[in-house]
Structure formats: structure tokens, C-alpha cells
Design an enzyme around this catalytic site. Structure first.
Site, PDB file in Angstrom:
ATOM      1  N   CYS A 138       0.822  -1.225   0.000  1.00 39.34           N
ATOM      2  CA  CYS A 138       0.000   0.000   0.000  1.00 39.34           C
ATOM      3  C   CYS A 138       0.848   1.263   0.000  1.00 39.34           C
ATOM      4  O   CYS A 138       0.348   2.346  -0.298  1.00 39.34           O
ATOM      5  CB  CYS A 138      -0.927  -0.002   1.210  1.00 39.34           C
TER       6      CYS A 138
ATOM      7  N   HIS B  14      -3.576   6.871   2.908  1.00 35.69           N
ATOM      8  CA  HIS B  14      -3.963   5.611   2.270  1.00 35.69           C
ATOM      9  C   HIS B  14      -5.366   5.239   2.727  1.00 35.69           C
ATOM     10  O   HIS B  14      -5.694   5.350   3.915  1.00 35.69           O
ATOM     11  CB  HIS B  14      -2.947   4.528   2.654  1.00 35.69           C
TER      12      HIS B  14
ATOM     13  N   ASN C 101     -10.016  -0.642  -0.334  1.00 33.36           N
ATOM     14  CA  ASN C 101      -8.554  -0.510  -0.278  1.00 33.36           C
ATOM     15  C   ASN C 101      -7.964  -1.008  -1.602  1.00 33.36           C
ATOM     16  O   ASN C 101      -8.042  -2.187  -1.914  1.00 33.36           O
ATOM     17  CB  ASN C 101      -8.048  -1.356   0.901  1.00 33.36           C
TER      18      ASN C 101
HETATM   19  O1  UT7 Z   1      -3.827  -1.735   3.462  1.00 37.00           O
HETATM   20  C1  UT7 Z   1      -2.969  -2.025   4.516  1.00 37.00           C
HETATM   21  C2  UT7 Z   1      -3.552  -1.596   5.736  1.00 37.00           C
HETATM   22  N1  UT7 Z   1      -4.684  -2.420   6.106  1.00 37.00           N
HETATM   23  C3  UT7 Z   1      -5.401  -2.008   7.089  1.00 37.00           C
HETATM   24  O2  UT7 Z   1      -5.151  -0.925   7.584  1.00 37.00           O
HETATM   25  C4  UT7 Z   1      -6.504  -2.857   7.655  1.00 37.00           C
HETATM   26  C5  UT7 Z   1      -6.473  -2.742   9.143  1.00 37.00           C
HETATM   27  N2  UT7 Z   1      -7.497  -3.481   9.850  1.00 37.00           N
HETATM   28  C6  UT7 Z   1      -8.801  -3.157   9.776  1.00 37.00           C
HETATM   29  O3  UT7 Z   1      -9.192  -2.249   9.049  1.00 37.00           O
HETATM   30  C7  UT7 Z   1      -9.758  -3.880  10.674  1.00 37.00           C
HETATM   31  O4  UT7 Z   1      -9.043  -4.625  11.612  1.00 37.00           O
HETATM   32  C8  UT7 Z   1     -10.744  -4.811   9.918  1.00 37.00           C
HETATM   33  C9  UT7 Z   1     -11.735  -3.969   9.144  1.00 37.00           C
HETATM   34  C10 UT7 Z   1      -9.997  -5.724   9.001  1.00 37.00           C
HETATM   35  C11 UT7 Z   1     -11.540  -5.632  10.919  1.00 37.00           C
HETATM   36  O5  UT7 Z   1     -12.234  -4.786  11.828  1.00 37.00           O
HETATM   37  P1  UT7 Z   1     -12.234  -5.115  13.391  1.00 37.00           P
HETATM   38  O6  UT7 Z   1     -13.072  -4.097  14.043  1.00 37.00           O
HETATM   39  O7  UT7 Z   1     -10.787  -5.221  13.823  1.00 37.00           O
HETATM   40  O8  UT7 Z   1     -12.984  -6.489  13.424  1.00 37.00           O
HETATM   41  P2  UT7 Z   1     -12.465  -7.864  14.026  1.00 37.00           P
HETATM   42  O9  UT7 Z   1     -11.403  -8.443  13.179  1.00 37.00           O
HETATM   43  O10 UT7 Z   1     -12.179  -7.654  15.474  1.00 37.00           O
HETATM   44  O11 UT7 Z   1     -13.754  -8.724  13.896  1.00 37.00           O
HETATM   45  C12 UT7 Z   1     -14.872  -8.508  14.744  1.00 37.00           C
HETATM   46  C13 UT7 Z   1     -15.930  -9.529  14.409  1.00 37.00           C
HETATM   47  C14 UT7 Z   1     -15.400 -10.960  14.411  1.00 37.00           C
HETATM   48  O12 UT7 Z   1     -16.402 -11.786  14.940  1.00 37.00           O
HETATM   49  P3  UT7 Z   1     -16.268 -12.363  16.442  1.00 37.00           P
HETATM   50  O13 UT7 Z   1     -14.983 -13.163  16.405  1.00 37.00           O
HETATM   51  O14 UT7 Z   1     -16.156 -11.139  17.319  1.00 37.00           O
HETATM   52  O15 UT7 Z   1     -17.501 -13.162  16.602  1.00 37.00           O
HETATM   53  C15 UT7 Z   1     -15.253 -11.287  12.941  1.00 37.00           C
HETATM   54  O16 UT7 Z   1     -15.402 -12.655  12.671  1.00 37.00           O
HETATM   55  O17 UT7 Z   1     -16.422  -9.290  13.092  1.00 37.00           O
HETATM   56  C16 UT7 Z   1     -16.373 -10.505  12.337  1.00 37.00           C
HETATM   57  N3  UT7 Z   1     -16.159 -10.188  10.939  1.00 37.00           N
HETATM   58  C17 UT7 Z   1     -17.169  -9.925  10.101  1.00 37.00           C
HETATM   59  N4  UT7 Z   1     -18.502  -9.892  10.266  1.00 37.00           N
HETATM   60  C18 UT7 Z   1     -19.249  -9.567   9.197  1.00 37.00           C
HETATM   61  C19 UT7 Z   1     -14.990 -10.080  10.281  1.00 37.00           C
HETATM   62  N5  UT7 Z   1     -15.221  -9.767   8.996  1.00 37.00           N
HETATM   63  C20 UT7 Z   1     -16.554  -9.658   8.859  1.00 37.00           C
HETATM   64  C21 UT7 Z   1     -17.393  -9.349   7.786  1.00 37.00           C
HETATM   65  N6  UT7 Z   1     -18.733  -9.314   8.001  1.00 37.00           N
HETATM   66  N7  UT7 Z   1     -16.924  -9.068   6.557  1.00 37.00           N
END
Ligand code: UT7
Length: 325
Positions: free
Chosen positions: A115, A252, A282
Site C-alpha cells: 500500500c 492511504h 482498499n
Molecule cells: O492496506 C494495509 C492496511 N490495512 C489495514 O489498515 C486494515 C487494518 N485493519 C482493519 O481495518 C480492521 O481490523 C478490519 C476492518 C480488518 C476488521 O475490523 P475489526 O473491528 O478489527 O474487526 P475484528 O477483526 O475484530 O472482527 C470482529 C468480528 C469478528 O467476529 P467475532 O470473532 O467477534 O464473533 C469477525 O469474525 O467481526 C467478524 N467479521 C465480520 N462480520 C461480518 C470479520 N469480517 C466480517 C465481515 N462481516 N466481513
């Protein structure tokens, strides 16, 4: 004494016609519009059908060349930032240069910094301009991330999109201070301690294929705001300016919560932080030049504006650029 700078004289962008909305994503994996919107700010992403990276790059580059009012023959360097090239070798930049009619003998190469690819590529091209090795460069960021997306993994597949952005930079003269037009400062970083937090499952040397993106989203998130702020702050320090001086921060586009977090950390009002994540997701190396070109095209960013670009991605890599348009 005069000082050589690189001025952005043209911008271009292109995205594939096929759009996948969050509702479309809900038909592919167990997700929903509410989760994606509130957690990421993404509403839709463009994905290629038959087009490949060089097609997207070519279209963005053509727009940038036209916008710069130059001919492809005036270009002395082509750098294409990407992690999704057409082929492993040769570099997609060379194919694109040939498609554009860039003269034979012109150096062209791909640059892999995820990125941060565009910030790295613009830094390299600017350094060559300032050394007097070249006058005019075409710098592209282009991705077909849909080709390395695991469409069964809801943690990642909702995040990414395809697209391309490009700029033409040309040597100009300045005084050597922050009132100059062009790139005033840049600073790039990497830290391999985070190699496994965001990478593909394989690669040519490891698995004889490209692999699919996998990410420890929480770890990346924790690091992202600090890294994006550092890239911006260090570049501003080198340029001799502060956040108060800038017209726009262009971070980004990975997650709206990260974008807003960086804006807050730099104490910038909301209207100074460029956001276009809703329609694109992204797009990795394409993210910054795509947003820059869109916002120059609609005149949000105007001639004379002081803009800070800042990126963070796999590696980790990160960095910032201060540019007066
Ligand atoms: O380009 C390089 C840079 N990349 C980034 O900057 C990405 C950085 N990370 C993020 O933007 C975030 O961490 C994410 C958007 C990827 C994830 O958001 P989060 O608030 O950290 O969610 P999480 O991973 O803690 O997931 C929370 C819950 C989980 O369920 P449980 O385990 O709490 O029951 C996931 O399984 O959300 C669930 N989940 C989803 N639910 C519905 C994960 N993906 C999805 C989805 N739809 N697509």
C-alpha cells in the site's frame, strides 16, 4: 541559487466498470452492509472482469499524459507500483510504456511496497529528477487485488478493490523553501518484524503461485494510525512545515476509522482529510494516486495547495510526501 523540484503536471485514474456493493458481498460471504460500513467505511468496490493490470495502468497513464499536455515521447522514466503485476517478469511498467508509445531505451520498472508503493515510487522518481538524471517521469499505482483475494474469507474479501492512478512529474526550478511548487519532502520506512501480519499465503519462490491475501487485521489496525501519522509528520518536518500549514492530508484508504484517527492525531479538521474509500475500498498502491487524481479532477485539490500524502501497508512499509500542487 536555484533548486530542482519535481512538479506534478498531470493526473489520471481509472477503475473497472464492474462494481460490487456490500449487498453483493453478502451474497458471496456471511457479511452485511451494516458491518462493512461501520467497521470500514466501504460501500462498494470495483473489480476487473477481463482487464488486467496493464489495461488499468494504461488508461490512468493516458489520462495523466493528456492532462499534462505532453506526449508519451517526453517521458524519461516509468515506475509502476503494484503487488499484482500482469506477469512475474517482465515488469508491467515495461509493457505499459510500450502500449503508451514511450520511446525505446526509457527505463521502466515495477516497485513492490504494497500500500506504500506509490509513495515509494514517487520518492524514487523525485530523487532521479532532483539528481538531474531525468526531466519527466510517469508514476503509476495500479492493482488487480481481486486476483489475489480469497473470496471465501470475509475478514479480507470485503476490504479490497481494483483500480489505478497516475501522475506525470517534471523538473521545475524552486528556491529551496516551502513556498516552492512540487515535491518538498519525502520519507519512507519499513519494518520486517511485521512481515507475517499482512502478506499473501504464497509467492513465486515459496509456492510457485501468487497466493492470496491474509491479514491479522487487528495487528495492522493497531500500527496503522501511528505509522501514517509518522510518515506525514516526518515529511512535514523535513519540508519545514506543520500540520497547520497544509491544505489537505491524503492518507492511504484502508479503513475510515484509521483515516479519521490519523486526522485527529494530526489535529486536522475533517474537511482537510481526503476520503474516497466508500466507492473503492482498499486499492493498495492505487489508493493514493486514485484519490489524488479524483480530487484534482473535481477541483477539490487546486493549484498551489499544500498536500501531504501518507501510506502504510504490508511489510510493514510506510511513508509520507509533502507536495505543493
Ligand atoms: O492496506 C494495509 C492496511 N490495512 C489495514 O489498515 C486494515 C487494518 N485493519 C482493519 O481495518 C480492521 O481490523 C478490519 C476492518 C480488518 C476488521 O475490523 P475489526 O473491528 O478489527 O474487526 P475484528 O477483526 O475484530 O472482527 C470482529 C468480528 C469478528 O467476529 P467475532 O470473532 O467477534 O464473533 C469477525 O469474525 O467481526 C467478524 N467479521 C465480520 N462480520 C461480518 C470479520 N469480517 C466480517 C465481515 N462481516 N466481513
Amino acid at each position: 541559487m536555484t533548486y530542482i523540484r519535481s512538479e506534478i503536471i498531470g493526473h489520471g485514474h481509472y477503475t473497472p466498470k464492474k462494481v460490487l456493493t456490500n449487498d453483493d458481498m453478502a451474497k458471496i460471504v456471511d457479511t452485511n452492509d451494516e458491518w462493512i460500513t461501520t467497521r470500514t467505511g466501504i460501500k462498494a468496490r470495483c473489480v476487473v472482469e477481463t482487464e488486467v493490470n496493464s489495461d488499468l495502468s494504461y488508461k490512468a497513464a493516458m489520462m495523466a499524459i493528456k492532462n499534462a499536455n505532453i506526449s508519451a515521447e517526453d517521458i524519461d522514466l516509468v515506475v509502476l507500483a503494484t503487488v499484482t503485476p500482469d506477469y512475474t517478469t517482465p515488469a508491467t511498467a515495461i509493457k505499459v510504456a510500450n502500449m503508451l508509445g514511450v520511446k525505446s531505451g526509457t527505463p521502466a520498472f515495477d516497485l513492490s511496497a504494497a500500500c506504500s508503493g506509490f509513495v515509494y515510487a514517487l520518492t524514487m522518481a523525485d530523487n532521479m529528477v532532483r539528481l538531474g538524471q531525468i526531466k519527466t517521469a510517469l508514476v503509476i499505482g495500479a492493482e488487480t487485488l481481486s486476483k489475489i483475494t480469497d473470496w471465501t474469507d470475509r475478514n479480507t474479501c470485503v476490504l479490497f478493490g481494483d483500480g489505478a492512478g497516475a501522475v506525470v512529474i517534471r523538473a521545475c526550478e524552486g528556491k529551496g523553501d516551502a513556498t516552492d511548487t512540487g515535491i518538498l519532502a519525502s520519507k519512507i520506512y519499513s519494518d520486517g518484524a511485521h512481515f507475517d501480519n499482512l502478506r499473501t499465503t504464497g509467492g513465486v519462490s515459496v509456492s510457485q503461485n501468487a497466493g492470496f491475501v491474509m491479514m491479522d487485521g487487528k495487528e495492522v489496525f493497531k500500527y496503522a494510525i501511528g505509522a501514517l501519522a509518522q510518515g506525514a509528520e516526518e515529511a512535514m518536518k523535513i519540508a519545514g512545515i506543520t500540520a497547520e500549514d497544509i491544505d489537505f492530508l491524503l492518507p492511504h484508504q484502508a479503513n475510515i476509522r484509521i483515516i479519521e484517527g490519523v486526522g485527529k492525531k494530526l489535529e486536522l479538521p475533517e474537511e482537510k482529510v481526503i476520503v474516497n474509500i466508500a466507492g473503492h475500498g482498499n486499492t493498495s498502491a492505487a489508493s493514493i494516486p486514485l484519490a489524488l487524481s479524483e480530487k484534482m479532477e473535481d477541483s477539490t485539490i487546486k493549484k498551489g495547495d499544500l498536500v501531504v500524502l501518507t501510506s502504510m501497508g504490508a511489510g510493514f512499509t510506510w511513508g509520507g510526501i509533502v507536495v505543493r500542487i
